[in-house]
Design a protein around this motif. Structure first.
Motif, PDB file in Angstrom:
ATOM      1  N   ALA A  87       0.813  -1.210   0.000  1.00  0.00           N
ATOM      2  CA  ALA A  87       0.000   0.000   0.000  1.00  0.00           C
ATOM      3  C   ALA A  87       0.852   1.270   0.000  1.00  0.00           C
ATOM      4  N   TYR A  88       1.847   1.319   0.881  1.00  0.00           N
ATOM      5  CA  TYR A  88       2.620   2.551   1.047  1.00  0.00           C
ATOM      6  C   TYR A  88       3.676   2.742  -0.040  1.00  0.00           C
ATOM      7  N   GLN A  89       4.484   1.718  -0.288  1.00  0.00           N
ATOM      8  CA  GLN A  89       5.518   1.879  -1.308  1.00  0.00           C
ATOM      9  C   GLN A  89       4.979   1.556  -2.709  1.00  0.00           C
ATOM     10  N   GLY A  90       4.160   0.524  -2.816  1.00  0.00           N
ATOM     11  CA  GLY A  90       3.635   0.162  -4.123  1.00  0.00           C
ATOM     12  C   GLY A  90       2.689   1.205  -4.679  1.00  0.00           C
ATOM     13  N   SER A  91       1.676   1.585  -3.883  1.00  0.00           N
ATOM     14  CA  SER A  91       0.679   2.551  -4.357  1.00  0.00           C
ATOM     15  C   SER A  91       1.014   3.974  -3.941  1.00  0.00           C
ATOM     16  N   GLY A  92       1.337   4.171  -2.666  1.00  0.00           N
ATOM     17  CA  GLY A  92       1.630   5.522  -2.189  1.00  0.00           C
ATOM     18  C   GLY A  92       2.826   6.135  -2.882  1.00  0.00           C
ATOM     19  N   ARG A  93       3.909   5.370  -3.019  1.00  0.00           N
ATOM     20  CA  ARG A  93       5.126   5.861  -3.675  1.00  0.00           C
ATOM     21  C   ARG A  93       5.148   5.579  -5.174  1.00  0.00           C
ATOM     22  N   ASP A  94       4.087   4.976  -5.691  1.00  0.00           N
ATOM     23  CA  ASP A  94       3.966   4.701  -7.136  1.00  0.00           C
ATOM     24  C   ASP A  94       5.065   3.785  -7.666  1.00  0.00           C
ATOM     25  N   GLU A 135       4.317   9.865   7.722  1.00  0.00           N
ATOM     26  CA  GLU A 135       3.222  10.715   8.197  1.00  0.00           C
ATOM     27  C   GLU A 135       3.240  12.085   7.539  1.00  0.00           C
ATOM     28  N   ARG A 136       4.413  12.523   7.070  1.00  0.00           N
ATOM     29  CA  ARG A 136       4.539  13.825   6.425  1.00  0.00           C
ATOM     30  C   ARG A 136       4.317  13.757   4.915  1.00  0.00           C
ATOM     31  N   ALA A 137       3.952  12.596   4.401  1.00  0.00           N
ATOM     32  CA  ALA A 137       3.933  12.397   2.945  1.00  0.00           C
ATOM     33  C   ALA A 137       2.807  13.124   2.220  1.00  0.00           C
ATOM     34  N   GLY A 138       1.807  13.614   2.924  1.00  0.00           N
ATOM     35  CA  GLY A 138       0.740  14.385   2.279  1.00  0.00           C
ATOM     36  C   GLY A 138      -0.557  13.630   2.129  1.00  0.00           C
ATOM     37  N   ASP A 139      -1.647  14.395   1.994  1.00  0.00           N
ATOM     38  CA  ASP A 139      -2.985  13.810   1.957  1.00  0.00           C
ATOM     39  C   ASP A 139      -3.196  12.897   0.759  1.00  0.00           C
ATOM     40  N   GLU A 140      -2.683  13.271  -0.415  1.00  0.00           N
ATOM     41  CA  GLU A 140      -2.886  12.447  -1.609  1.00  0.00           C
ATOM     42  C   GLU A 140      -2.185  11.097  -1.468  1.00  0.00           C
ATOM     43  N   PHE A 141      -0.992  11.103  -0.895  1.00  0.00           N
ATOM     44  CA  PHE A 141      -0.265   9.858  -0.632  1.00  0.00           C
ATOM     45  C   PHE A 141      -1.089   8.948   0.266  1.00  0.00           C
ATOM     46  N   HIS A 142      -1.621   9.486   1.348  1.00  0.00           N
ATOM     47  CA  HIS A 142      -2.373   8.666   2.296  1.00  0.00           C
ATOM     48  C   HIS A 142      -3.726   8.248   1.727  1.00  0.00           C
ATOM     49  N   ARG A 143      -4.292   9.047   0.826  1.00  0.00           N
ATOM     50  CA  ARG A 143      -5.525   8.623   0.158  1.00  0.00           C
ATOM     51  C   ARG A 143      -5.249   7.401  -0.704  1.00  0.00           C
TER      52      ARG A 143
END
Length: 208
Positions: free
Chosen positions: A104-111, A155-163
């Motif tokens: 979720a975080y690296q695959g999707s959040g970090r693209d 936690e500082r990555a931004g709203d779009e990242f966490h969405r």
């Protein structure tokens, strides 16, 4: 490989969703039933994991691929040195985050690509997946409001990242409902604990 003798459970969700609280409450209930319970987390469930956690969450900036590889390194060591030995002796292992977080975080959040990160993570743990993954689903804005202390890099990555990470978790749960239990993290703590116990109990052959 020989299937583990114990039971492997994981908690997932955004920051502030209450994963640590529910993992602790589940552990207390399981201990009361007479089970050996190992409560752990990723990253940071081992001595090496503590060092890697500090590096990836609080250290100097690292690029997205390095971040993914650091998490995979922590997970490989965590599973080999703590999780598998505990399962082999019949313990219930409850982890706060596992490989679904990386997807979720690296695959999707970090693209980086969910499929690529999933393959890396599965290779790191030699295919070990939890019998049940509890997703405490919470709007990222509400989760941010629950946090205290200085935010880490994620936690500082931004709203779009966490969405994107939230959508990734929900998508994985929808695709594999047999392994996932999705709960609204805004429900009262005791209601959530009861719902989790109800789902875990059949895995142990007990009445919740």
């Amino acid at each position: 490989m020989t299937p583990p003798a114990g039971l492997f459970l994981s908690f997932e969700g955004g920051d502030g969703a209450g994963k640590s609280t529910q993992a602790r409450l589940l552990g207390e209930w399981l201990t009361g039933l007479g089970h050996e319970v190992v409560l752990t987390r990723e990253p940071g469930g081992t001595e090496l994991g503590v060092l890697l956690r500090d590096a990836v969450l609080h250290g100097d900036h690292v690029d997205a691929r390095t971040e993914a590889l650091l998490y995979a390194t922590d997970r490989a060591h965590h599973v080999a040195s703590l999780v598998r030995p505990a399962l082999a002796r019949g313990a219930v292992v409850v982890t706060d985050r596992y490989l679904d977080s990386s997807v979720a975080y690296q695959g999707s959040g970090r693209d980086l690509g969910a499929d690529e990160v999933e393959r890396l993570s599965l290779w790191a743990v030699d295919g070990l997946l939890p019998a049940l993954t509890v997703l405490l689903d919470l709007d990222p804005v509400a989760g941010k409001a629950r946090l205290t202390g200085d935010p880490d890099r994620l936690e500082r990555a931004g709203d779009e990242f966490h969405r994107r990470t939230r959508e990734a978790f929900l998508g994985r749960a929808t695709a594999e409902p047999g392994r996932w239990l999705v709960l609204d993290a805004t429900r009262p703590v005791d209601e959530l604990a009861d719902a989790i116990r109800e789902r875990v109990a059949p895995l142990l052959g007990v009445v919740p």
